[in-house]
Design a protein around this motif. Structure first.
Motif, PDB file in Angstrom:
ATOM      1  N   ALA A  85      18.497  -4.046  -5.870  1.00  0.00           N
ATOM      2  CA  ALA A  85      17.733  -3.127  -4.871  1.00  0.00           C
ATOM      3  C   ALA A  85      17.087  -1.475  -5.164  1.00  0.00           C
ATOM      4  CB  ALA A  85      17.625  -2.749  -3.869  1.00  0.00           C
ATOM      5  N   HIS A  86      15.636  -1.420  -5.764  1.00  0.00           N
ATOM      6  CA  HIS A  86      15.609   0.172  -6.167  1.00  0.00           C
ATOM      7  C   HIS A  86      15.391   0.849  -4.900  1.00  0.00           C
ATOM      8  CE1 HIS A  86      15.452  -0.273 -10.416  1.00  0.00           C
ATOM      9  NE2 HIS A  86      15.536  -1.700 -10.037  1.00  0.00           N
ATOM     10  N   SER A  87      15.402   2.217  -4.885  1.00  0.00           N
ATOM     11  CA  SER A  87      15.008   2.595  -3.645  1.00  0.00           C
ATOM     12  C   SER A  87      14.260   4.010  -4.334  1.00  0.00           C
ATOM     13  CB  SER A  87      15.964   3.279  -2.540  1.00  0.00           C
ATOM     14  OG  SER A  87      16.209   2.528  -2.216  1.00  0.00           O
ATOM     15  N   LYS A  88      12.760   4.466  -3.572  1.00  0.00           N
ATOM     16  CA  LYS A  88      12.695   6.121  -3.621  1.00  0.00           C
ATOM     17  C   LYS A  88      12.618   6.591  -2.446  1.00  0.00           C
ATOM     18  CE  LYS A  88       8.199   8.705  -4.334  1.00  0.00           C
ATOM     19  NZ  LYS A  88       7.456   8.908  -2.635  1.00  0.00           N
ATOM     20  N   ILE A  89      13.217   8.142  -2.773  1.00  0.00           N
ATOM     21  CA  ILE A  89      13.509   8.631  -1.467  1.00  0.00           C
ATOM     22  C   ILE A  89      13.397  10.431  -1.929  1.00  0.00           C
ATOM     23  CG2 ILE A  89      15.153   9.484   0.615  1.00  0.00           C
ATOM     24  CD1 ILE A  89      14.264   6.278   0.647  1.00  0.00           C
ATOM     25  N   SER A  90      12.055  10.492  -0.831  1.00  0.00           N
ATOM     26  CA  SER A  90      11.527  12.608  -0.924  1.00  0.00           C
ATOM     27  C   SER A  90      12.346  13.190   0.128  1.00  0.00           C
ATOM     28  CB  SER A  90       9.959  12.512  -0.833  1.00  0.00           C
ATOM     29  OG  SER A  90       8.947  11.466  -1.653  1.00  0.00           O
ATOM     30  N   PHE A  91      12.893  14.331  -0.582  1.00  0.00           N
ATOM     31  CA  PHE A  91      13.483  15.501   0.304  1.00  0.00           C
ATOM     32  C   PHE A  91      11.824  16.165   0.382  1.00  0.00           C
ATOM     33  CE2 PHE A  91      16.303  12.554  -1.142  1.00  0.00           C
ATOM     34  CZ  PHE A  91      17.460  12.453   0.040  1.00  0.00           C
ATOM     35  N   GLU A  92      12.640  17.583   0.878  1.00  0.00           N
ATOM     36  CA  GLU A  92      11.741  19.204   0.122  1.00  0.00           C
ATOM     37  C   GLU A  92      11.426  19.082  -0.815  1.00  0.00           C
ATOM     38  OE1 GLU A  92      10.798  23.071   2.676  1.00  0.00           O
ATOM     39  OE2 GLU A  92      12.624  22.668   2.666  1.00  0.00           O
ATOM     40  N   THR A  93      12.574  19.369  -2.354  1.00  0.00           N
ATOM     41  CA  THR A  93      12.336  20.528  -3.103  1.00  0.00           C
ATOM     42  C   THR A  93      12.548  18.728  -3.536  1.00  0.00           C
ATOM     43  OG1 THR A  93      14.660  21.048  -2.512  1.00  0.00           O
ATOM     44  CG2 THR A  93      12.446  22.048  -2.507  1.00  0.00           C
ATOM     45  N   GLN A  94      12.925  16.956  -3.764  1.00  0.00           N
ATOM     46  CA  GLN A  94      13.220  16.926  -4.482  1.00  0.00           C
ATOM     47  C   GLN A  94      12.858  15.418  -3.736  1.00  0.00           C
ATOM     48  OE1 GLN A  94      17.052  16.077  -5.635  1.00  0.00           O
ATOM     49  NE2 GLN A  94      17.681  16.421  -3.713  1.00  0.00           N
ATOM     50  N   ILE A  95      12.404  14.750  -5.126  1.00  0.00           N
ATOM     51  CA  ILE A  95      12.600  13.004  -5.430  1.00  0.00           C
ATOM     52  C   ILE A  95      13.568  12.281  -5.995  1.00  0.00           C
ATOM     53  CG2 ILE A  95      10.704  11.107  -5.116  1.00  0.00           C
ATOM     54  CD1 ILE A  95       8.493  13.573  -5.293  1.00  0.00           C
ATOM     55  N   MET A  96      14.118  10.975  -5.200  1.00  0.00           N
ATOM     56  CA  MET A  96      15.120  11.090  -5.215  1.00  0.00           C
ATOM     57  C   MET A  96      14.870   9.168  -5.630  1.00  0.00           C
ATOM     58  SD  MET A  96      19.106  10.721  -4.214  1.00  0.00           S
ATOM     59  CE  MET A  96      18.452   9.790  -2.605  1.00  0.00           C
ATOM     60  N   ARG A  97      15.353   8.686  -7.208  1.00  0.00           N
ATOM     61  CA  ARG A  97      15.068   7.460  -7.059  1.00  0.00           C
ATOM     62  C   ARG A  97      16.815   6.621  -7.315  1.00  0.00           C
ATOM     63  NH1 ARG A  97      10.513   4.939  -7.048  1.00  0.00           N
ATOM     64  NH2 ARG A  97       8.763   5.679  -8.191  1.00  0.00           N
ATOM     65  N   GLN A  98      16.677   5.480  -6.525  1.00  0.00           N
ATOM     66  CA  GLN A  98      18.804   4.291  -6.916  1.00  0.00           C
ATOM     67  C   GLN A  98      18.365   3.583  -7.089  1.00  0.00           C
ATOM     68  OE1 GLN A  98      19.817   5.589  -3.209  1.00  0.00           O
ATOM     69  NE2 GLN A  98      21.343   7.110  -3.124  1.00  0.00           N
ATOM     70  N   MET A  99      18.757   2.653  -7.752  1.00  0.00           N
ATOM     71  CA  MET A  99      19.090   1.729  -8.265  1.00  0.00           C
ATOM     72  C   MET A  99      20.548   1.204  -7.645  1.00  0.00           C
ATOM     73  SD  MET A  99      18.616  -1.362 -11.561  1.00  0.00           S
ATOM     74  CE  MET A  99      20.661  -0.458 -11.463  1.00  0.00           C
TER      75      MET A  99
ATOM     76  N   MET B 293       0.900  -1.355   0.190  1.00  0.00           N
ATOM     77  CA  MET B 293      -0.173   0.047  -0.206  1.00  0.00           C
ATOM     78  C   MET B 293       0.740   1.549   0.129  1.00  0.00           C
ATOM     79  SD  MET B 293      -3.153  -0.257  -0.304  1.00  0.00           S
ATOM     80  CE  MET B 293      -3.398   1.665   0.703  1.00  0.00           C
ATOM     81  N   ASN B 294       2.286   1.463   0.549  1.00  0.00           N
ATOM     82  CA  ASN B 294       2.774   2.424   0.484  1.00  0.00           C
ATOM     83  C   ASN B 294       3.953   2.822  -0.433  1.00  0.00           C
ATOM     84  OD1 ASN B 294       4.323   4.425   2.050  1.00  0.00           O
ATOM     85  ND2 ASN B 294       6.014   3.549   1.961  1.00  0.00           N
ATOM     86  N   TYR B 295       3.674   1.359  -1.302  1.00  0.00           N
ATOM     87  CA  TYR B 295       3.938   1.690  -3.015  1.00  0.00           C
ATOM     88  C   TYR B 295       3.420   2.125  -3.855  1.00  0.00           C
ATOM     89  CZ  TYR B 295       7.979  -1.720  -2.634  1.00  0.00           C
ATOM     90  OH  TYR B 295       9.237  -2.434  -1.943  1.00  0.00           O
ATOM     91  N   TRP B 296       2.021   1.978  -3.833  1.00  0.00           N
ATOM     92  CA  TRP B 296       0.553   2.493  -4.885  1.00  0.00           C
ATOM     93  C   TRP B 296       0.511   3.506  -3.752  1.00  0.00           C
ATOM     94  CZ3 TRP B 296      -1.389  -2.916  -3.055  1.00  0.00           C
ATOM     95  CH2 TRP B 296      -0.716  -3.938  -3.817  1.00  0.00           C
ATOM     96  N   LEU B 297       0.935   3.958  -2.447  1.00  0.00           N
ATOM     97  CA  LEU B 297       0.294   5.269  -2.422  1.00  0.00           C
ATOM     98  C   LEU B 297       1.295   6.518  -2.363  1.00  0.00           C
ATOM     99  CD1 LEU B 297      -2.281   4.861   0.068  1.00  0.00           C
ATOM    100  CD2 LEU B 297      -2.608   5.846  -1.927  1.00  0.00           C
ATOM    101  N   PHE B 298       2.375   5.605  -3.460  1.00  0.00           N
ATOM    102  CA  PHE B 298       2.864   7.035  -3.232  1.00  0.00           C
ATOM    103  C   PHE B 298       4.313   6.922  -1.914  1.00  0.00           C
ATOM    104  CE2 PHE B 298       5.340  10.194  -6.184  1.00  0.00           C
ATOM    105  CZ  PHE B 298       6.021   9.650  -7.307  1.00  0.00           C
ATOM    106  N   GLY B 299       3.853   6.719  -1.556  1.00  0.00           N
ATOM    107  CA  GLY B 299       5.181   6.252   0.011  1.00  0.00           C
ATOM    108  C   GLY B 299       7.159   6.587  -1.028  1.00  0.00           C
ATOM    109  N   ASP B 300       8.017   6.275   0.438  1.00  0.00           N
ATOM    110  CA  ASP B 300       9.023   6.254   0.146  1.00  0.00           C
ATOM    111  C   ASP B 300       9.356   4.818   0.639  1.00  0.00           C
ATOM    112  OD1 ASP B 300       9.660   8.726  -0.793  1.00  0.00           O
ATOM    113  OD2 ASP B 300      10.668   9.607   0.725  1.00  0.00           O
ATOM    114  N   TYR B 301      10.858   4.549  -0.067  1.00  0.00           N
ATOM    115  CA  TYR B 301      10.938   3.419  -0.099  1.00  0.00           C
ATOM    116  C   TYR B 301      12.470   3.671  -0.556  1.00  0.00           C
ATOM    117  CZ  TYR B 301       9.129   2.384  -5.050  1.00  0.00           C
ATOM    118  OH  TYR B 301      10.052   2.692  -6.209  1.00  0.00           O
ATOM    119  N   LEU B 302      13.149   2.487   1.349  1.00  0.00           N
ATOM    120  CA  LEU B 302      14.452   2.316   0.887  1.00  0.00           C
ATOM    121  C   LEU B 302      14.408   0.590   0.701  1.00  0.00           C
ATOM    122  CD1 LEU B 302      17.141   3.162   1.545  1.00  0.00           C
ATOM    123  CD2 LEU B 302      16.950   2.502   3.525  1.00  0.00           C
ATOM    124  N   GLY B 303      15.855   0.608  -0.087  1.00  0.00           N
ATOM    125  CA  GLY B 303      15.939  -0.572  -0.748  1.00  0.00           C
ATOM    126  C   GLY B 303      17.514  -0.744  -0.468  1.00  0.00           C
TER     127      GLY B 303
END
Length: 418
Positions: free
Chosen positions: A285-299, A270-280
């Protein structure tokens, strides 16, 4: 995605800001399996005969990786942890305990945080799974795929139908929150076969079922040498039958492929589907991490040995395990939010779009208008949800948000119908 559509611009090229950071989950990738299934496109590697997995080296790499990324997520609480793969149940309970102890030392967990371990029937031992429970695993996800031994052989699985049943029985002695993964539209499968699989799964009364249509993914053996699969009409009939059967057994169809008993939706997904953050963390592994002014993806680096070697060089704030990084454009934020949230059969609250993307919902108003005109969504000023037609033609619905007509202007920020 930013190369597909034109870039959205805020006034004065000001970056959109998030008023609050979304919930954070942790994903740990264990990349080894007993064998590589011919349909699998995940980053998984068959265990070679006579060669043991170096659990100690890999766990050390995971912990160093986690420590190195702390500056990006410092002070944030975890709402869920997911051990995925591969086959995480190849690892010993002692290893999982070591990892969870390290995680809890580095991160505060929300009370009642969901902690899931993926397992395959061929790796089940009663004592081992009791030990997983004692280590802190509170949810088990079992890769059943089918209860039909012939279909399991066609999928290249290491277990048969009796192994699948035995695995569930062992799991139910140790866990009250269990997901079963099932697949349909398999080689040689007919609607009665698919129905038997679903009815067998329902008979166990587990809290959650994930039911996936078999697809031929690039870079798989099935893609290079396609098996004979049911027709589109047969597959659609199977899907309709599956949904009706699960509804009759009181399962809530809350996401495209997910069904749960009331109150037992998968927190992590549900956290994925509601565009939450995840550290992989872990190989690939893939990550999506939010900051105040940017959203970052990593692999992370995909090959396990390379990942272990890169992790050995990591230090606090030095993420040597990261192979690629991407900062999401405004277009990416819009599309990826919709790509996830519109998978939910109940849709999403309109206000969540701005909360998670930093952009006003009005920025996608032309696309929402067209989707409504085509009967793909229904909406009011508070809520947006896909219609039955929108769920059946989800790719067509999502394609609208890849158009080049997304625009932003100061006049488009009003509270119009959304």
């Amino acid at each position: 995605m930013s190369t597909i559509i034109s870039q959205l611009q805020l006034p004065g090229k000001q970056a959109p800001k998030l008023n609050a950071l979304p919930p954070l989950s942790l994903y740990i990738h264990i990349p080894w399996c007993l064998k590589k299934c011919p349909y699998c496109d995940f980053n998984s590697h068959a265990v070679r005969t006579g060669i043991d997995i170096d659990e100690k080296a890999y766990v050390s790499a995971l912990i160093r990786d986690l420590e190195s990324t702390l500056p990006h997520v410092w002070g944030r609480r975890l709402i869920s942890i997911f051990f995925g793969g591969g086959t995480p149940s190849l690892f010993s309970a002692a290893t999982i305990d070591t990892l969870l102890t390290a995680i809890k030392t580095l991160f505060p967990l929300e009370p009642g945080a969901e902690v899931t371990l993926e397992a395959n029937p061929g790796t089940f031992e009663a004592e081992k799974f009791a030990a997983y429970r004692d280590a802190g695993i509170n949810r088990l996800s079992i890769g059943i795929q089918s209860f039909n031994s012939d279909h399991l052989r066609s999928l290249g699985r290491s277990h048969d139908g009796q192994d699948a049943i035995k695995a569930i029985e062992i799991a139910q002695k140790n866990f009250d929150n269990i997901n079963l993964d099932l697949m349909y539209a398999l080689p040689g499968q007919n609607i009665n076969d698919a129905g038997n699989d679903i009815k067998t799964a329902c008979a166990f009364g587990v809290s959650h079922l994930s039911v996936y249509h078999l697809t031929l993914e690039p870079n798989t053996l099935f893609y290079r040498f396609p098996p004979v699969l049911p027709s589109d009409e047969q597959s659609a009939a199977m899907q309709e039958m599956i949904e009706q059967t699960l509804t009759s057994h009181q399962y809530l169809h809350y996401e495209t492929s997910a069904f749960s008993q009331r109150g037992r939706v998968a927190q992590h997904n549900m956290n994925y589907w509601l565009f939450g953050d995840y550290l992989g963390i872990g190989a690939g592994a893939h990550s999506k991490i939010s900051f105040e002014t940017q959203i970052m993806r990593q692999m992370r680096y995909k090959q396990p040995q390379e990942y272990i070697e890169k992790a050995a060089l990591a230090g606090a704030g030095s993420e040597t395990t990261v192979q690629s990084r991407q900062t999401l454009s405004n277009n990416d934020r819009c599309f990826e939010f919709m790509m996830n949230a519109l998978r939910l059969t109940g849709g999403f609250e309109s206000a969540l779009f701005q909360e998670r993307t930093g952009l006003p919902i009005s920025i996608v108003m032309p696309q929402l208008d067209e989707a409504e005109q085509r009967c793909l969504i229904t909406r009011d000023h508070r809520h947006i949800r896909p219609t039955h037609l929108g769920k059946r033609f989800l790719n067509d619905l999502l394609q609208l948000f890849l158009s080049d007509s997304l625009e932003y202007s100061p006049k488009s920020t009003g509270n119009g119908k959304a």
